[in-house]
Design an enzyme around this catalytic site. Structure first.
Site, PDB file in Angstrom:
ATOM      1  N   CYS A 283     -30.772 -43.041  81.619  1.00 37.29           N
ATOM      2  CA  CYS A 283     -31.921 -42.031  81.594  1.00 37.29           C
ATOM      3  C   CYS A 283     -32.267 -41.097  80.378  1.00 37.29           C
ATOM      4  O   CYS A 283     -33.345 -41.174  79.932  1.00 37.29           O
ATOM      5  CB  CYS A 283     -31.496 -40.909  82.526  1.00 37.29           C
ATOM      6  SG  CYS A 283     -31.133 -41.604  84.352  1.00 37.29           S
ATOM      7  N   ASP A 284     -31.074 -40.966  79.582  1.00 39.04           N
ATOM      8  CA  ASP A 284     -31.476 -39.959  78.421  1.00 39.04           C
ATOM      9  C   ASP A 284     -30.762 -40.413  77.288  1.00 39.04           C
ATOM     10  O   ASP A 284     -30.843 -39.919  75.838  1.00 39.04           O
ATOM     11  CB  ASP A 284     -30.481 -38.674  78.837  1.00 39.04           C
ATOM     12  CG  ASP A 284     -30.881 -38.040  80.021  1.00 39.04           C
ATOM     13  OD1 ASP A 284     -32.335 -38.093  80.296  1.00 39.04           O
ATOM     14  OD2 ASP A 284     -30.181 -37.144  80.862  1.00 39.04           O
TER      15      ASP A 284
ATOM     16  N   CYS B  99     -26.140 -39.202  82.611  1.00 36.68           N
ATOM     17  CA  CYS B  99     -26.754 -40.463  82.726  1.00 36.68           C
ATOM     18  C   CYS B  99     -27.320 -41.123  81.417  1.00 36.68           C
ATOM     19  O   CYS B  99     -28.433 -40.731  80.916  1.00 36.68           O
ATOM     20  CB  CYS B  99     -28.040 -40.393  83.870  1.00 36.68           C
ATOM     21  SG  CYS B  99     -29.017 -42.027  83.818  1.00 36.68           S
TER      22      CYS B  99
END
Ligand SMILES: Cc1cc2nc3c(=O)[nH]c(=O)nc-3n(C[C@H](O)[C@H](O)[C@H](O)COP(=O)(O)OP(=O)(O)OC[C@H]3O[C@@H](n4cnc5c(N)ncnc54)[C@H](O)[C@@H]3O)c2cc1C
Length: 306
Positions: A136-137, A133
């Site tokens: 997300c990261d 992701c």
């Protein structure tokens, strides 16, 4: 047999938020939490984009807090998978190993599972440079070199998103052409930070505590190469966890539960929330929002059938 007001399937952000709302509405929900209790965030370390945690929070801790919040208001938990459902009439039934649970309403929040490469080194370095992701990261890879595996729209989106942070993005794809839409292909192919390694697969992820590189193999020449990167984003697709709903709920062509009007499914009394219906946003906060919506829809539905 007691017929419950509501049974919730899944204990990721969607299921647990639904449990908090249903419990506070005095519906005494039963949560069939699943074998991966806590859901996908149990696989990650730091979550930095869930509102309310300015310093960030570890994924497992966030999920533990959500669960305790639901328990505080009386939600009950069974840490097992549902093995089958019977939605053919009222009451609705959910089976676990050795038990049958009946309810007037069911909230399906069984999430999705990212497809992984299946390498032991990938599993070992998950959350330590291996991710599925970029939203997300990606932020953790400012000034670093990263690789993306995949050739579809999601892979191109991930690669383009990562160019905001990373110094270079290497897309590794098993074929010589992309499956992604023309517009996404053009954007990625023309981007100065993105380069492509064609006809190749990842055979190993290098690094003891965090990712230091990947070993690729060219499927045509069998030649192996080492690419030094600090991040590996696996973008080869997701599988919605909907096997047990086949023939019971309407699913789309990719297997996601079809959603109608709020959080309703095609079956009366069955509501759906989170990654099991949403292949686009796939975030903890959107799943939590959907869980809230499903619990509120279930509450209104139950008032009507009481
Ligand atoms: C490595 C990683 C890092 C991520 N980082 C972030 C991040 O930083 N920020 C962010 O917003 N999002 C992040 N995400 C995405 C986020 O985790 C998901 O969008 C979110 O968890 C979806 O929530 P959900 O409740 O819909 O489903 P899930 O979290 O997938 O939970 C599904 C639940 O259903 C259960 N279940 C499955 N089958 C059954 C069954 N048959 N019976 C009963 N239960 C069942 C599972 O055990 C699980 O408890 C990350 C995802 C991954 C994989």
């Amino acid at each position: 047999m007691t017929v419950r007001n509501v049974v919730i399937l899944g204990s990721g952000p969607a299921g647990l938020t639904a449990a908090i709302y249903a419990a506070r509405a005095d519906l005494q929900p039963l949560v069939i939490a699943g074998r991966q209790a806590g859901g996908q965030l149990m696989l990650t370390s730091e979550v930095e984009n869930f509102p309310g945690f300015p310093e960030g929070i570890m994924g497992p801790e966030l999920m533990d807090r959500m669960r305790r919040q639901a328990e505080r208001f009386g939600a009950e938990f069974v840490d097992e998978d549902a093995t089958a459902v019977d939605f053919r009439g009222a009451p609705l039934a959910v089976m676990t190993e050795g038990a049958r649970h009946e309810a007037r309403a069911v909230i399906v929040a069984t999430g999705a599972s990212a497809r992984w490469l299946g390498l032991p080194s990938e599993a070992r370095l998950m959350g330590r440079g291996v991710s599925s992701c970029a939203t997300c990261d990606g932020f953790f890879f400012r000034g670093k070199d990263v690789a993306v595996v995949g050739g579809g729209d999601t892979a191109m989106e991930e690669a383009l998103f990562l160019t905001k942070f990373a110094t270079s993005v290497t897309v590794i794809h098993r074929r010589h052409e992309l499956r992604a839409s023309k517009i996404m292909q053009d954007r990625a192919l023309q981007h100065p930070k993105i380069r492509f390694v064609w006809d190749s697969v990842v055979r190993d992820v290098l690094g003891a505590d965090h990712v230091e590189g990947v070993v690729t193999e060219n499927l045509k020449t069998k030649e192996r190469s080492e690419i030094p990167v600090q991040g590996l984003f696996v973008a080869i697709g997701y599988n919605p966890n909907t096997e047990i709903f086949r023939g019971q709920l309407e699913l789309d062509e990719r297997g996601y539960v079809k959603i109608y009007d709020g959080s309703r499914t095609n079956v009366e009394g069955v509501f759906v929330a989170g990654d099991v219906e949403d292949y686009h946003y796939r975030q903890a906060i959107t799943a939590a929002g959907a869980g809230c919506r499903a619990a509120m829809d279930a509450e209104v539905f139950l008032e009507g059938v009481a």
